[in-house]
Design an enzyme around this catalytic site. Structure first.
Site, short mmCIF file in Angstrom:
data_model
loop_
_atom_site.label_atom_id
_atom_site.label_comp_id
_atom_site.label_asym_id
_atom_site.label_seq_id
_atom_site.Cartn_x
_atom_site.Cartn_y
_atom_site.Cartn_z
N HIS A 25 0.84 -1.20 0.00
CA HIS A 25 0.00 0.00 0.00
C HIS A 25 0.87 1.25 0.00
O HIS A 25 1.42 1.65 1.03
CB HIS A 25 -0.96 -0.03 1.19
N HIS A 32 -4.77 -5.59 -6.42
CA HIS A 32 -4.69 -6.78 -5.59
C HIS A 32 -6.07 -7.19 -5.09
O HIS A 32 -7.04 -6.45 -5.21
CB HIS A 32 -3.71 -6.59 -4.42
N CYS A 67 -12.72 -5.20 6.73
CA CYS A 67 -12.11 -5.36 5.40
C CYS A 67 -10.79 -6.09 5.59
O CYS A 67 -10.23 -6.10 6.68
CB CYS A 67 -11.86 -4.02 4.74
N HIS A 69 -7.63 -8.86 3.38
CA HIS A 69 -7.06 -9.49 2.19
C HIS A 69 -6.98 -10.99 2.40
O HIS A 69 -6.37 -11.44 3.37
CB HIS A 69 -5.65 -8.95 1.95
N GLU A 87 -10.18 -8.75 14.23
CA GLU A 87 -10.49 -7.35 14.47
C GLU A 87 -11.57 -7.14 15.53
O GLU A 87 -11.51 -6.17 16.29
CB GLU A 87 -10.95 -6.66 13.17
N GLU A 114 -5.57 2.78 -2.55
CA GLU A 114 -6.18 1.44 -2.52
C GLU A 114 -6.56 1.14 -3.96
O GLU A 114 -7.14 1.99 -4.65
CB GLU A 114 -7.41 1.41 -1.62
N GLU A 116 -8.16 -2.22 -5.59
CA GLU A 116 -8.57 -3.57 -5.19
C GLU A 116 -9.72 -4.13 -6.02
O GLU A 116 -10.66 -3.42 -6.37
CB GLU A 116 -9.01 -3.56 -3.72
#
EC number: 5.3.3.2
Length: 182
Positions: A25, A32, A67, A69, A87, A114, A116
């Site tokens: 990032h 990605h 959110c 990955h 989280e 970002e 994505e």
């Protein structure tokens, strides 16, 4: 938690490699894979979270619940479950696809981009939250209609991905239906 990576994608969405998440990032973030999740409680309320100030991109911004990955070999659904545990400290119902082809690019005020392919999911929890302060600095359970009204009235107060997801009429309809089925 071990070091995470992002799965790099070409313009057609085909994986081309990986890169460590923090290094990925930058002002020139490569495309990605990611995911975005909207988490509801038994009352049908949405969990809106405020990103920790230590976050590299959009620190302190209000956003949807979780959110992240997916990691190599991990399904998007398993990644949603993993990040909800990490989280928020909660167990969730199996994530349901809301907006499978969401893709966006946005630049935060610090110049971090970002970029994505970011399928969107909805899930439920009945667990008490155990917030990870490294990820979330504040949170609120809200009626979805109030959140959507807030996004429409003050989009600058929310993450760009949340605003873009809420702007999609089909995603909005599916989220509303999900919230109503307690």
């Amino acid at each position: 938690m071990q070091t995470e990576h992002v799965i790099l994608l070409n313009a057609q969405g085909v994986p081309t490699g990986t890169l460590e998440k923090y290094a990925a990032h930058t002002a020139d973030t490569l495309l990605h894979l990611a995911f975005s999740s909207w988490l509801f409680n038994a009352k049908g309320q949405l969990l809106v979270t405020r990103r920790a100030l230590s976050k590299k991109a959009w620190p302190g911004v209000w956003t949807n619940s979780v959110c992240g990955h997916p990691q190599l070999g991990e399904s998007n659904e398993d990644a949603v479950i993993r990040r909800c545990r990490y989280e928020l400290g909660v167990e969730i119902t199996p994530p349901e696809s809301i907006y499978p082809d969401f893709r966006y690019r946005a630049t935060d005020p610090n110049g971090i981009v970002e970029n994505e392919v970011c399928p969107v999911f909805a899930a439920r929890t009945t667990s008490a939250l155990q917030i990870n302060d490294d990820e979330v600095m504040d949170y609120q359970w809200c009626d979805l209609a109030d959140v959507l009204h807030g996004i429409d009235a003050t989009p600058w107060a929310f993450s760009p991905w949340m605003v873009m997801q809420a702007a999609n009429s089909e995603a909005r309809k599916l989220l509303s239906a999900f919230a109503q089925h307690n």
